[in-house]
Design a protein around this motif. Structure first.
Motif, mmCIF file in Angstrom:
data_model
loop_
_atom_site.group_PDB
_atom_site.id
_atom_site.type_symbol
_atom_site.label_atom_id
_atom_site.label_comp_id
_atom_site.label_asym_id
_atom_site.label_seq_id
_atom_site.Cartn_x
_atom_site.Cartn_y
_atom_site.Cartn_z
ATOM 1 N N ILE A 30 0.828 -1.205 0.000
ATOM 2 C CA ILE A 30 0.000 0.000 0.000
ATOM 3 C C ILE A 30 0.864 1.257 0.000
ATOM 4 O O ILE A 30 0.578 2.219 -0.719
ATOM 5 C CB ILE A 30 -0.952 0.020 1.214
ATOM 6 N N GLN A 33 2.821 6.512 2.323
ATOM 7 C CA GLN A 33 2.071 7.709 1.938
ATOM 8 C C GLN A 33 0.582 7.432 1.868
ATOM 9 O O GLN A 33 -0.243 8.185 2.396
ATOM 10 C CB GLN A 33 2.566 8.209 0.574
ATOM 11 N N ASN A 34 0.208 6.325 1.233
ATOM 12 C CA ASN A 34 -1.212 5.998 1.083
ATOM 13 C C ASN A 34 -1.849 5.621 2.414
ATOM 14 O O ASN A 34 -3.012 5.950 2.663
ATOM 15 C CB ASN A 34 -1.387 4.856 0.078
ATOM 16 N N LEU A 37 -2.647 8.769 4.140
ATOM 17 C CA LEU A 37 -3.844 9.402 3.569
ATOM 18 C C LEU A 37 -5.112 8.696 4.026
ATOM 19 O O LEU A 37 -6.115 9.346 4.344
ATOM 20 C CB LEU A 37 -3.750 9.399 2.043
ATOM 21 N N ILE A 38 -5.086 7.370 4.050
ATOM 22 C CA ILE A 38 -6.258 6.621 4.498
ATOM 23 C C ILE A 38 -6.577 6.957 5.952
ATOM 24 O O ILE A 38 -7.739 7.165 6.326
ATOM 25 C CB ILE A 38 -6.020 5.106 4.329
ATOM 26 N N GLY A 277 -0.916 13.566 -2.689
ATOM 27 C CA GLY A 277 -0.922 12.134 -2.965
ATOM 28 C C GLY A 277 0.456 11.518 -3.072
ATOM 29 O O GLY A 277 0.585 10.319 -3.343
ATOM 30 N N SER A 287 1.990 8.038 -7.857
ATOM 31 C CA SER A 287 1.055 6.976 -8.211
ATOM 32 C C SER A 287 -0.355 7.520 -8.314
ATOM 33 O O SER A 287 -0.695 8.523 -7.670
ATOM 34 C CB SER A 287 1.096 5.848 -7.170
ATOM 35 N N GLY A 289 -3.019 5.878 -7.322
ATOM 36 C CA GLY A 289 -3.722 5.547 -6.077
ATOM 37 C C GLY A 289 -3.603 6.646 -5.043
ATOM 38 O O GLY A 289 -4.585 7.025 -4.389
ATOM 39 N N GLY A 290 -2.390 7.187 -4.872
ATOM 40 C CA GLY A 290 -2.195 8.270 -3.918
ATOM 41 C C GLY A 290 -2.964 9.514 -4.298
ATOM 42 O O GLY A 290 -3.545 10.188 -3.445
ATOM 43 N N LEU A 293 -6.693 9.059 -3.466
ATOM 44 C CA LEU A 293 -6.917 9.210 -2.025
ATOM 45 C C LEU A 293 -6.868 10.686 -1.620
ATOM 46 O O LEU A 293 -7.667 11.139 -0.790
ATOM 47 C CB LEU A 293 -5.872 8.412 -1.244
#
Length: 343
Positions: A30, A33-34, A37-38, A277, A287, A289-290, A293
């Motif tokens: 994951i 960083q992510n 954020l989560i 992100g 990324s 994904g980041g 989020l």
């Protein structure tokens, strides 16, 4: 004989001792960083929900998703531009120009022609910015800052500074604005499709690997045979096209072409989301994904401020603070020297 047996078993024993736990592998996949954020999304949602229970209503969650679609599209393509080592300050103005164009073409040629025309104009705007960078040898920031002003001016000229057309009764535009597919709003579905497309491009194709290479070290990329100029033109053309798609969605949501309203400030939202992100502003790292989020986090923040009756002018201050914070965190993690500190 005993010594040989011990040595033979030493490697498996050592490997067993260093084997990662499943939860560690998940966290590493994951990314720190992510995960941060989560955690921030959960904490912010809990804080807002504790003050106003309406935040957790399904209708409000849907509202957040639809509200972040346009800024999310621009954040996605801004991510690609920044990974390549550039930046695009013109995406908001391109969205406004595409919004006006789509509405004006619609009034004369229908919905399909209006969409294709707007996307074409967005691609042309992106190519123009890319040409200024490649052939004019102007930095992306200056080239697209000029584009921000120029494309906004064109939108105002062709529309006389007023909203154009009316698409509120057209089935296609109504479907874009308020339709659903298997219960999912069309706006959110468009964002998901574009996010998947860009993620696959960056992560699983040669084009994506070369974009990271150009952003990481353009000299090494050039020496390895990558045509950097072609990639600059292509990425900026993609940025203009996706920005135009965002402009079409603005037209669908408002029912008319908007030269400025609806697109003002979107370029800075996209940069904030990308930086938040985890996209390195120097290029070569980031990324999708980041970015997604971060877009969700910003959407929750702005929605929560509205629910809690916070003055809307504080929203700009909050976004500016987040952008500065994201850049400072990047510098600290990378060990970069901040301006003003001694060596």
């Amino acid at each position: 004989m005993t010594t040989t047996t011990t040595a033979a078993h030493a490697v498996p024993i050592a490997l067993a001792g260093t084997r990662e736990r499943p939860i560690t592998r998940v966290f590493r996949a994951i990314g720190v960083q992510n995960i941060s954020l989560i955690a921030a999304i959960i904490a912010l949602a809990a804080a807002i929900g504790s003050q106003n229970s309406a935040f957790f209503l399904a209708s409000n969650i849907k509202t957040i998703g639809m509200a972040v679609t346009i800024s999310g599209l621009l954040a996605l393509v801004q991510t690609v531009v920044i990974i390549m080592g550039g930046i695009d300050l013109s995406v908001g103005s391109v969205a406004g120009l595409a919004s006006v164009t789509s509405a004006m073409i619609f009034m004369n040629a229908g919905s399909i022609a209006s969409v294709l025309g707007a996307l074409a104009i967005g691609a042309v705007c992106g190519v123009i910015s890319g040409c200024v960078v490649v052939f004019g040898r102007v930095t992306p920031m200056i080239a697209t800052l000029a584009g921000l002003i120029a494309f906004k001016g064109v939108a105002q000229l062709v529309s006389n500074g007023r909203a154009q057309g009316y698409t509120g009764a057209d089935p296609f535009y109504v479907f874009l604005a308020r339709g659903t597919v298997l219960g999912m709003p069309t706006l959110i579905l468009v964002l998901i499709i574009v996010a998947i497309f860009i993620h696959v491009m960056l992560s699983y194709t040669k084009v994506g690997r070369n974009i990271y290479a150009v952003g990481g070290n353009d000299t090494a990329a050039r020496l390895s045979g990558i045509n950097i100029n072609r990639y600059i033109l292509g990425v900026f053309a993609l940025a203009g096209t996706i920005a135009a798609l965002a402009g079409i969605l603005i037209t669908a949501r408002t029912g008319s072409g908007q030269p400025i309203s609806g697109s003002e400030g979107l370029e800075f939202q996209s940069i904030t989301a990308a930086a938040l992100g985890g996209v390195a502003l120097r290029g070569g790292k980031g990324s999708i994904g980041g970015t997604i989020l971060a877009v969700i986090l910003l959407g929750i923040l702005l929605n929560g401020m509205s629910l809690l009756g916070v003055n809307p002018f504080w929203q700009n201050l909050a976004q500016g603070t987040l952008l500065v914070s994201a850049v400072i965190i990047q510098q600290v993690r990378n060990g970069e020297r901040r301006v003003g500190l001694p060596k």
